[in-house]
Design a protein around this motif. Structure first.
Motif, PDB file in Angstrom:
ATOM      1  N   ALA A  62       0.790  -1.138   0.180  1.00  0.00           N
ATOM      2  CA  ALA A  62      -0.119   0.153  -0.093  1.00  0.00           C
ATOM      3  C   ALA A  62       0.911   1.287   0.077  1.00  0.00           C
ATOM      4  O   ALA A  62       0.708   2.100  -0.578  1.00  0.00           O
ATOM      5  CB  ALA A  62      -0.809   0.171   0.968  1.00  0.00           C
ATOM      6  N   GLN A  63       1.819   1.411   0.841  1.00  0.00           N
ATOM      7  CA  GLN A  63       2.929   2.426   0.796  1.00  0.00           C
ATOM      8  C   GLN A  63       3.531   2.492  -0.812  1.00  0.00           C
ATOM      9  O   GLN A  63       3.665   3.647  -1.077  1.00  0.00           O
ATOM     10  CB  GLN A  63       3.839   2.072   1.982  1.00  0.00           C
ATOM     11  CG  GLN A  63       3.518   2.076   3.335  1.00  0.00           C
ATOM     12  CD  GLN A  63       4.512   1.809   4.236  1.00  0.00           C
ATOM     13  OE1 GLN A  63       5.480   1.585   4.033  1.00  0.00           O
ATOM     14  NE2 GLN A  63       4.172   1.823   5.345  1.00  0.00           N
ATOM     15  N   ARG A  64       3.947   1.518  -1.263  1.00  0.00           N
ATOM     16  CA  ARG A  64       4.489   1.504  -2.434  1.00  0.00           C
ATOM     17  C   ARG A  64       3.560   1.932  -3.464  1.00  0.00           C
ATOM     18  O   ARG A  64       3.885   2.952  -4.369  1.00  0.00           O
ATOM     19  CB  ARG A  64       4.982   0.222  -2.960  1.00  0.00           C
ATOM     20  CG  ARG A  64       6.270  -0.194  -2.281  1.00  0.00           C
ATOM     21  CD  ARG A  64       6.773  -1.747  -2.712  1.00  0.00           C
ATOM     22  NE  ARG A  64       7.978  -2.059  -1.873  1.00  0.00           N
ATOM     23  CZ  ARG A  64       8.673  -2.962  -1.996  1.00  0.00           C
ATOM     24  NH1 ARG A  64       8.322  -3.953  -2.808  1.00  0.00           N
ATOM     25  NH2 ARG A  64       9.688  -3.472  -1.342  1.00  0.00           N
ATOM     26  N   LYS A  65       2.500   1.564  -3.519  1.00  0.00           N
ATOM     27  CA  LYS A  65       1.370   2.125  -4.353  1.00  0.00           C
ATOM     28  C   LYS A  65       1.109   3.510  -4.310  1.00  0.00           C
ATOM     29  O   LYS A  65       0.947   4.403  -5.349  1.00  0.00           O
ATOM     30  CB  LYS A  65      -0.055   1.517  -4.089  1.00  0.00           C
ATOM     31  CG  LYS A  65      -1.113   1.589  -5.345  1.00  0.00           C
ATOM     32  CD  LYS A  65      -2.279   0.849  -4.917  1.00  0.00           C
ATOM     33  CE  LYS A  65      -3.287   1.236  -6.133  1.00  0.00           C
ATOM     34  NZ  LYS A  65      -4.674   0.337  -5.844  1.00  0.00           N
ATOM     35  N   ILE A  68       4.012   5.467  -5.742  1.00  0.00           N
ATOM     36  CA  ILE A  68       3.947   5.496  -7.141  1.00  0.00           C
ATOM     37  C   ILE A  68       2.776   6.679  -7.686  1.00  0.00           C
ATOM     38  O   ILE A  68       3.047   7.453  -8.609  1.00  0.00           O
ATOM     39  CB  ILE A  68       3.549   4.183  -7.604  1.00  0.00           C
ATOM     40  CG1 ILE A  68       4.797   3.218  -7.756  1.00  0.00           C
ATOM     41  CG2 ILE A  68       3.063   4.093  -9.199  1.00  0.00           C
ATOM     42  CD1 ILE A  68       4.477   1.711  -8.112  1.00  0.00           C
ATOM     43  N   HIS A  69       1.717   6.480  -7.045  1.00  0.00           N
ATOM     44  CA  HIS A  69       0.657   7.580  -7.052  1.00  0.00           C
ATOM     45  C   HIS A  69       1.155   9.014  -7.269  1.00  0.00           C
ATOM     46  O   HIS A  69       0.639   9.880  -7.944  1.00  0.00           O
ATOM     47  CB  HIS A  69      -0.347   7.394  -6.337  1.00  0.00           C
ATOM     48  CG  HIS A  69      -1.717   8.134  -6.766  1.00  0.00           C
ATOM     49  ND1 HIS A  69      -1.794   9.425  -5.934  1.00  0.00           N
ATOM     50  CD2 HIS A  69      -2.669   8.013  -7.470  1.00  0.00           C
ATOM     51  CE1 HIS A  69      -3.134   9.904  -6.433  1.00  0.00           C
ATOM     52  NE2 HIS A  69      -3.500   9.305  -7.370  1.00  0.00           N
ATOM     53  N   ASP A  70       2.005   9.142  -6.050  1.00  0.00           N
ATOM     54  CA  ASP A  70       2.422  10.559  -5.753  1.00  0.00           C
ATOM     55  C   ASP A  70       3.593  10.892  -6.522  1.00  0.00           C
ATOM     56  O   ASP A  70       3.763  12.088  -6.960  1.00  0.00           O
ATOM     57  CB  ASP A  70       2.881  10.575  -4.333  1.00  0.00           C
ATOM     58  CG  ASP A  70       1.755  10.386  -3.350  1.00  0.00           C
ATOM     59  OD1 ASP A  70       0.556  10.576  -3.870  1.00  0.00           O
ATOM     60  OD2 ASP A  70       2.092  10.169  -2.243  1.00  0.00           O
ATOM     61  N   HIS A  71       4.412  10.269  -7.074  1.00  0.00           N
ATOM     62  CA  HIS A  71       5.541  10.341  -7.875  1.00  0.00           C
ATOM     63  C   HIS A  71       5.403  10.312  -9.449  1.00  0.00           C
ATOM     64  O   HIS A  71       6.343  10.693 -10.194  1.00  0.00           O
ATOM     65  CB  HIS A  71       6.834   9.735  -7.374  1.00  0.00           C
ATOM     66  CG  HIS A  71       7.048  10.149  -5.978  1.00  0.00           C
ATOM     67  ND1 HIS A  71       6.517   9.683  -4.874  1.00  0.00           N
ATOM     68  CD2 HIS A  71       7.822  11.123  -5.448  1.00  0.00           C
ATOM     69  CE1 HIS A  71       7.042  10.280  -3.796  1.00  0.00           C
ATOM     70  NE2 HIS A  71       7.830  11.084  -4.165  1.00  0.00           N
ATOM     71  N   GLY A 111      -3.485   1.365 -20.703  1.00  0.00           N
ATOM     72  CA  GLY A 111      -3.894   0.211 -19.833  1.00  0.00           C
ATOM     73  C   GLY A 111      -4.496   0.592 -18.451  1.00  0.00           C
ATOM     74  O   GLY A 111      -4.432   1.709 -18.282  1.00  0.00           O
ATOM     75  N   ALA A 112      -4.960  -0.078 -17.848  1.00  0.00           N
ATOM     76  CA  ALA A 112      -5.711   0.023 -16.560  1.00  0.00           C
ATOM     77  C   ALA A 112      -4.716   0.583 -15.511  1.00  0.00           C
ATOM     78  O   ALA A 112      -4.790   1.520 -14.583  1.00  0.00           O
ATOM     79  CB  ALA A 112      -5.971  -1.215 -15.834  1.00  0.00           C
ATOM     80  N   ALA A 113      -3.302   0.209 -15.773  1.00  0.00           N
ATOM     81  CA  ALA A 113      -2.211   0.804 -14.608  1.00  0.00           C
ATOM     82  C   ALA A 113      -1.749   2.335 -15.255  1.00  0.00           C
ATOM     83  O   ALA A 113      -0.784   2.773 -14.394  1.00  0.00           O
ATOM     84  CB  ALA A 113      -1.198  -0.204 -14.649  1.00  0.00           C
ATOM     85  N   GLY A 114      -2.019   2.606 -16.395  1.00  0.00           N
ATOM     86  CA  GLY A 114      -1.423   3.888 -16.851  1.00  0.00           C
ATOM     87  C   GLY A 114      -1.168   3.911 -18.226  1.00  0.00           C
ATOM     88  O   GLY A 114      -1.739   2.959 -18.735  1.00  0.00           O
ATOM     89  N   THR A 115      -0.302   4.777 -18.640  1.00  0.00           N
ATOM     90  CA  THR A 115       0.237   4.647 -20.143  1.00  0.00           C
ATOM     91  C   THR A 115       1.504   4.253 -20.244  1.00  0.00           C
ATOM     92  O   THR A 115       2.379   4.783 -19.258  1.00  0.00           O
ATOM     93  CB  THR A 115      -0.104   6.243 -20.617  1.00  0.00           C
ATOM     94  OG1 THR A 115      -1.407   6.317 -20.574  1.00  0.00           O
ATOM     95  CG2 THR A 115       0.157   6.203 -22.199  1.00  0.00           C
ATOM     96  N   TYR A 169       6.651   4.895 -17.956  1.00  0.00           N
ATOM     97  CA  TYR A 169       5.214   4.770 -17.394  1.00  0.00           C
ATOM     98  C   TYR A 169       4.808   6.132 -16.996  1.00  0.00           C
ATOM     99  O   TYR A 169       5.507   6.962 -16.443  1.00  0.00           O
ATOM    100  CB  TYR A 169       5.175   3.859 -16.427  1.00  0.00           C
ATOM    101  CG  TYR A 169       5.445   2.469 -16.866  1.00  0.00           C
ATOM    102  CD1 TYR A 169       4.386   1.767 -17.353  1.00  0.00           C
ATOM    103  CD2 TYR A 169       6.640   1.814 -16.869  1.00  0.00           C
ATOM    104  CE1 TYR A 169       4.690   0.299 -17.802  1.00  0.00           C
ATOM    105  CE2 TYR A 169       7.198   0.559 -17.500  1.00  0.00           C
ATOM    106  CZ  TYR A 169       6.207  -0.152 -17.917  1.00  0.00           C
ATOM    107  OH  TYR A 169       6.255  -1.284 -18.294  1.00  0.00           O
ATOM    108  N   PHE A 170       3.456   6.459 -17.314  1.00  0.00           N
ATOM    109  CA  PHE A 170       2.643   7.704 -16.948  1.00  0.00           C
ATOM    110  C   PHE A 170       1.330   7.449 -16.530  1.00  0.00           C
ATOM    111  O   PHE A 170       0.929   6.498 -16.815  1.00  0.00           O
ATOM    112  CB  PHE A 170       2.593   8.550 -18.133  1.00  0.00           C
ATOM    113  CG  PHE A 170       4.090   9.075 -18.743  1.00  0.00           C
ATOM    114  CD1 PHE A 170       4.574  10.326 -18.392  1.00  0.00           C
ATOM    115  CD2 PHE A 170       4.667   8.321 -19.862  1.00  0.00           C
ATOM    116  CE1 PHE A 170       5.549  10.659 -18.841  1.00  0.00           C
ATOM    117  CE2 PHE A 170       5.838   8.664 -20.283  1.00  0.00           C
ATOM    118  CZ  PHE A 170       6.229   9.794 -19.962  1.00  0.00           C
ATOM    119  N   LYS A 171       1.111   8.296 -15.687  1.00  0.00           N
ATOM    120  CA  LYS A 171      -0.547   8.075 -15.040  1.00  0.00           C
ATOM    121  C   LYS A 171      -1.411   8.801 -15.975  1.00  0.00           C
ATOM    122  O   LYS A 171      -0.917   9.926 -16.695  1.00  0.00           O
ATOM    123  CB  LYS A 171      -0.663   8.529 -13.568  1.00  0.00           C
ATOM    124  CG  LYS A 171      -0.189  10.013 -13.341  1.00  0.00           C
ATOM    125  CD  LYS A 171      -0.372  10.306 -11.866  1.00  0.00           C
ATOM    126  CE  LYS A 171       0.425  11.340 -11.287  1.00  0.00           C
ATOM    127  NZ  LYS A 171       0.291  11.511 -10.149  1.00  0.00           N
TER     128      LYS A 171
END
Length: 172
Positions: A62-65, A68-71, A111-115, A169-171
């Protein structure tokens, strides 16, 4: 109609053969079912052990996710971003004294995880320079990763030729 003694003996032998054959077929069927169930049970036990290990590490993931979401960088204009990704990869290769033999931009993947933006390059240089470039390129905060890698010794046996596909990878 009267049954003779020999017919009774033959009938008894036939009944015994059918009984033994039926029991053998039944035993074979039951043992196959049992071994199939044992394999399924062992697979489920392995899945349970894996799931328990994942549950114990759920806070870490959860911390890693969240990190990733923040950075993770946001995707801007696709064309401009593809050019920046390729330019960054090529600049890193040149900075590490690698000769760029081929380069290409690949299709953007959503994709679901981003671009994911992929670039393909073929470079030539020493193994030390290649390793240094790849280590710098794949730092976690860069969001670059290798999705294809092929390494061969050059004809001169002093340098390496590396063909690789690099993804950033990009969000969304």
């Amino acid at each position: 109609m009267r049954i003779t003694r020999n017919e009774k003996i033959l009938f008894s032998i036939l009944a015994a053969i059918l009984f033994v054959g039926g029991n053998y077929a039944g035993y074979s069927w039951l043992s196959q079912k049992q071994s199939g169930l044992e394999r399924a049970y062992e697979k489920l036990r392995g899945d349970q052990i894996d799931a328990n290990a994942d549950l114990k590490q759920s806070d870490l993931w959860a911390q890693r996710k969240a990190w990733i979401h923040d950075h993770e960088p946001a995707l801007g204009d696709e064309g401009e971003t593809k050019g920046k990704v390729l330019a960054y990869v090529l600049k890193g290769a040149r900075d590490n004294k690698l000769e760029i033999m081929e380069q290409s931009l690949n299709a953007v993947q959503h994709g679901a995880a981003g671009t994911r933006i992929n670039v393909s390059v073929k470079v030539k240089g020493s193994m030390q320079d290649l390793v240094k470039w790849l280590a710098d390129l794949q730092k976690p905060d860069q969001f670059y990763a290798l999705s294809f890698f092929s390494l061969k010794a050059d004809e001169d046996q002093k340098s390496m030729v590396c063909t690789l596909q690099i993804a950033r990878y990009f969000k969304e």
